[in-house]
Design an enzyme around this catalytic site. Structure first.
Site, mmCIF file in Angstrom:
data_model
loop_
_atom_site.group_PDB
_atom_site.id
_atom_site.type_symbol
_atom_site.label_atom_id
_atom_site.label_comp_id
_atom_site.label_asym_id
_atom_site.label_seq_id
_atom_site.Cartn_x
_atom_site.Cartn_y
_atom_site.Cartn_z
ATOM 1 N N ASP A 116 17.236 40.195 51.226
ATOM 2 C CA ASP A 116 16.457 41.118 52.070
ATOM 3 C C ASP A 116 15.242 41.263 51.317
ATOM 4 O O ASP A 116 14.882 41.841 50.049
ATOM 5 C CB ASP A 116 17.001 42.596 52.121
ATOM 6 C CG ASP A 116 18.100 42.291 53.253
ATOM 7 O OD1 ASP A 116 18.058 41.309 54.141
ATOM 8 O OD2 ASP A 116 19.269 42.875 53.233
ATOM 9 N N HIS A 264 22.661 36.352 52.417
ATOM 10 C CA HIS A 264 23.228 36.355 53.559
ATOM 11 C C HIS A 264 22.577 35.488 54.820
ATOM 12 O O HIS A 264 21.409 35.279 54.754
ATOM 13 C CB HIS A 264 23.636 37.872 53.901
ATOM 14 C CG HIS A 264 22.453 38.600 54.164
ATOM 15 N ND1 HIS A 264 21.729 39.148 53.128
ATOM 16 C CD2 HIS A 264 22.021 39.046 55.350
ATOM 17 C CE1 HIS A 264 20.787 40.037 53.556
ATOM 18 N NE2 HIS A 264 20.677 39.762 54.995
ATOM 19 N N ARG A 281 20.650 49.239 60.039
ATOM 20 C CA ARG A 281 20.925 48.840 58.537
ATOM 21 C C ARG A 281 20.091 49.819 58.117
ATOM 22 O O ARG A 281 18.908 50.311 58.094
ATOM 23 C CB ARG A 281 20.276 47.596 58.197
ATOM 24 C CG ARG A 281 20.349 47.031 57.013
ATOM 25 C CD ARG A 281 20.052 45.610 56.690
ATOM 26 N NE ARG A 281 18.398 45.771 56.396
ATOM 27 C CZ ARG A 281 17.469 44.643 56.482
ATOM 28 N NH1 ARG A 281 18.034 43.375 56.578
ATOM 29 N NH2 ARG A 281 16.320 44.891 56.263
HETATM 30 C C1 SIN Z 1 20.548 41.307 58.228
HETATM 31 O O1 SIN Z 1 19.788 39.954 57.984
HETATM 32 O O2 SIN Z 1 20.175 42.047 57.506
HETATM 33 C C2 SIN Z 1 21.207 41.223 59.450
HETATM 34 C C3 SIN Z 1 22.605 40.461 59.526
HETATM 35 C C4 SIN Z 1 23.329 40.538 60.710
HETATM 36 O O3 SIN Z 1 22.748 41.051 61.493
HETATM 37 O O4 SIN Z 1 24.378 39.899 60.818
#
Ligand code: SIN
Length: 311
Positions: A116, A264, A281
């Site tokens: 991020d 991720h 989030r």
């Molecule tokens: C993200 O990239 O922070 C979100 C991941 C997701 O929506 O699975």
């Protein structure tokens, strides 16, 4: 098999893969946690890089309150903004929602493997993602461990990467004109930073291969082609299946990842279905990364992320 971390804490930690990911049980995240549980959850996060909770039906306030026990939340998203009523909550929806304070169209595109906001000089330390509307199947999130990715490279390649720095950019393409709300938001909040390619984790002391394909645009001191070849090698390496874990969401699931040691991948398969997906989030403010030579990252464009003031 579930392992109890501390006899006084009563949380259970159930590993999900050899190198990354554990499910935490025995906690109720709707309430303030005893200090032993906070300590054990933090230890599990540092050990497993991403931890998961099930059946935690939090509202926005409880989500922020849970996050505050582990650090200072940032504004929802420094580029895309958030919802005015809930400055820490970032909505991640499959379908565009008209609730962003940076314009109706200011949704981020669904990017590939990333850590991020690494284009900021102080990227978030951690992120806490809550599944509310979850597809019946599909929509999984995948995570990879960038410390094990570093450790499994040859000493020769590690020796090269140890001394390299890379430019991370969050901007509209160079020379492009911002025409839609999304591009305008990005243009007004351009972030560019130079980070070491190998960082020292501030809590564990581990060396981390601090690079991700979404934000790294080039490697300092290399010709563009050389940088591209090296990056291609790294992008293939960091997502080796044995470094990863894949999480199947349910309503009330929470993923809490260490953004200093992981990358991720948000799912794209949901766009091949009519299923809705609505997640929220909260990110925790982070420090300026430091390389193995003790040299911190440097900002090229944009300001450091500041935490949201406590109420
Ligand atoms: C993200 O990239 O922070 C979100 C991941 C997701 O929506 O699975």
């Amino acid at each position: 098999m579930a392992q109890t971390a501390d006899p006084f804490s009563s949380i259970t930690v159930t590993p999900m893969a050899v190198h990354i990911g554990a499910e935490i049980g025995g906690v109720d995240l709707t309430r303030p946690l005893p200090s032993e549980q906070v300590a054990d959850i933090r230890a599990a996060l540092l050990r497993w890089k991403v931890i998961f909770f099930r059946d935690q039906m939090l509202d926005h306030d409880q989500h922020v309150a849970f996050a505050r026990q582990f650090g200072d939340p940032t504004p929802a998203h420094v580029v895309y903004g958030g919802q005015n009523q809930q400055p820490e909550i970032y909505s991640i929806a499959k379908f565009r929602k008209a609730n962003s304070n940076r314009g109706q169209g200011a949704m981020r595109p669904w990017s590939g493997w990333h850590t991020d906001i690494t284009a900021a000089i102080n990227p978030p330390a951690a992120s806490i993602l809550r599944g509310v509307t979850v597809p019946p199947y599909g929509g999984d999130t995948q995570f990879t461990n960038l410390a094990v990715a570093y450790n499994t490279l040859s000493p020769t390649l590690r020796g090269l990467l140890d001394h390299l720095r890379a430019v991370h950019r969050f901007a509209v393409s160079q020379g492009a004109t911002a025409v839609n709300d999304h591009d305008k938001a990005v243009q007004q909040h351009t972030l560019v930073s130079e980070h070491p390619m190998v960082t020292v984790h501030p809590e564990t002391g581990e060396r981390v291969l601090y690079a991700n394909p979404a934000f790294v645009e080039g490697i300092c001191g290399m010709e563009a082609d050389e940088g591209r070849w090296l990056m291609e090698l790294l992008w293939e390496h960091i997502i080796r299946p044995d470094f990863t874990v894949r999480f199947r969401w349910q309503p009330g699931s929470i993923a809490f990842w260490d953004n200093r040691a992981t990358a991720h991948l948000a799912p794209r398969d949901i766009f091949d279905t009519d299923f809705e997906r609505q997640f929220y989030r909260v990110t925790l403010n982070g420090e300026v990364p430091v390389g193995i030579d003790g040299r911190p990252s440097t900002a090229i464009e944009g300001r450091p992320i500041e935490p949201v003031a406590r109420p």
